[in-house]
Design an enzyme around this catalytic site. Structure first.
Site, PDB file in Angstrom:
ATOM      1  N   THR A   1      37.668  42.835  46.742  1.00 52.44           N
ATOM      2  CA  THR A   1      39.033  42.792  47.268  1.00 52.44           C
ATOM      3  C   THR A   1      39.558  41.380  47.478  1.00 52.44           C
ATOM      4  O   THR A   1      40.750  41.192  47.684  1.00 52.44           O
ATOM      5  CB  THR A   1      39.118  43.555  48.601  1.00 52.44           C
ATOM      6  OG1 THR A   1      38.147  43.014  49.514  1.00 52.44           O
ATOM      7  CG2 THR A   1      38.840  45.038  48.392  1.00 52.44           C
ATOM      8  N   ASP A   2      38.670  40.388  47.433  1.00 52.93           N
ATOM      9  CA  ASP A   2      39.100  38.997  47.572  1.00 52.93           C
ATOM     10  C   ASP A   2      38.561  38.180  46.397  1.00 52.93           C
ATOM     11  O   ASP A   2      38.017  37.090  46.577  1.00 52.93           O
ATOM     12  CB  ASP A   2      38.610  38.418  48.903  1.00 52.93           C
ATOM     13  CG  ASP A   2      39.308  37.109  49.262  1.00 52.93           C
ATOM     14  OD1 ASP A   2      40.401  36.850  48.711  1.00 52.93           O
ATOM     15  OD2 ASP A   2      38.776  36.342  50.075  1.00 52.93           O
ATOM     16  N   LEU A   3      38.741  38.708  45.190  1.00 51.56           N
ATOM     17  CA  LEU A   3      38.255  38.023  43.992  1.00 51.56           C
ATOM     18  C   LEU A   3      39.140  36.817  43.699  1.00 51.56           C
ATOM     19  O   LEU A   3      40.280  36.957  43.267  1.00 51.56           O
ATOM     20  CB  LEU A   3      38.253  38.990  42.803  1.00 51.56           C
ATOM     21  CG  LEU A   3      37.654  38.451  41.500  1.00 51.56           C
ATOM     22  CD1 LEU A   3      36.195  38.051  41.692  1.00 51.56           C
ATOM     23  CD2 LEU A   3      37.791  39.478  40.378  1.00 51.56           C
TER      24      LEU A   3
END
Length: 236
Positions: free
Chosen positions: A165-167
């Protein structure tokens, strides 16, 4: 992973990686008193890099971000031990490691319950000689085979149906052997289907564009094209 249950705490740890006392290893002062702190990094609070008996590790306390984080800094609603942020991240890291994705090995995790809420800590392997991708790109352009490897690594993660979700470029590391690593899987999860994968990849592209404008990193349309080739094509 072995499990310790006592008072209002639950600790999970790998006895092959952690030789120190599991009850003490989540406190930075424990490492400081032994002269085993080897560095630190600032993000949502301080991540401490410590030298354990078996390997270097990164110690992180879970903290909230954004406006809500200013009101309730590090407390989360308790809905079960296995649903705590630390337990879920340990499980996800284990899944990825078994699936052949380069991620830090989970060493230990702790959840401490306080009535309706809990607080959590995580201890993971510190990747030897690995550097933040943004830091590397500020210095020079990376060779095509590294961009290709980044694409392959993201693809392996997606093939395991894991959505990061925080790539972004800061959560990708490259070590001295030019191996690519993915880090920071807090709030990440497994997801069925295929449609979300293109959106996740687009998120990564936006982060490169953002860092190019903010820090003038060496990134081009060709860089992204090679990364996508690595993502789309099978290994040779």
């Amino acid at each position: 992973m072995e499990e310790l249950c006592f008072d209002n705490q639950r600790i999970w740890f790998d006895p092959n990686l952690l030789q120190e006392d599991p009850k003490a290893c989540f406190d930075a002062s424990f490492w400081q008193q032994q002269g085993k702190v080897i560095g630190s990094a600032q993000g949502r609070g301080t991540t401490w890099f410590v030298q354990g008996e078996t390997l270097p590790m990164a110690l992180r306390h879970y903290r909230r971000g954004g406006l809500f984080g200013k009101l309730i800094e590090d407390a989360y609603v308790f809905t079960g031990w296995e649903k705590t942020r630390c337990a879920e991240e340990v499980a996800l890291l284990s899944t990825l490691a078994v699936g052949g994705v380069n991620v830090p090995r989970p060493v230990a995790a702790r959840a401490t319950r306080h009535g309706l809420v809990y607080r959590a800590d995580l201890l993971v392997e510190k990747i030897d000689s690995a550097k933040d991708l943004v830091d590397l790109l500020q210095q020079a352009m990376l060779p095509d085979h590294v961009w290709y490897a980044i694409g392959r690594t993201v693809r392996k993660m997606h093939d395991l149906q894991v959505c990061h979700t925080d790539l972004n470029a800061h959560n990708i590391l490259v070590d001295s052997r030019e191996l690519v690593w993915l880090i920071d899987f807090d709030k990440c999860y497994t997801q069925e289907g295929e449609a979300w994968k293109a959106k996740n990849l687009s998120r990564l592209h936006r982060s490169f564009v953002k860092e190019q404008g903010k820090r003038n990193i060496h990134f081009s349309a060709t860089s992204w094209q090679v990364l996508c080739q690595g993502y789309e094509l099978p290994d040779n």
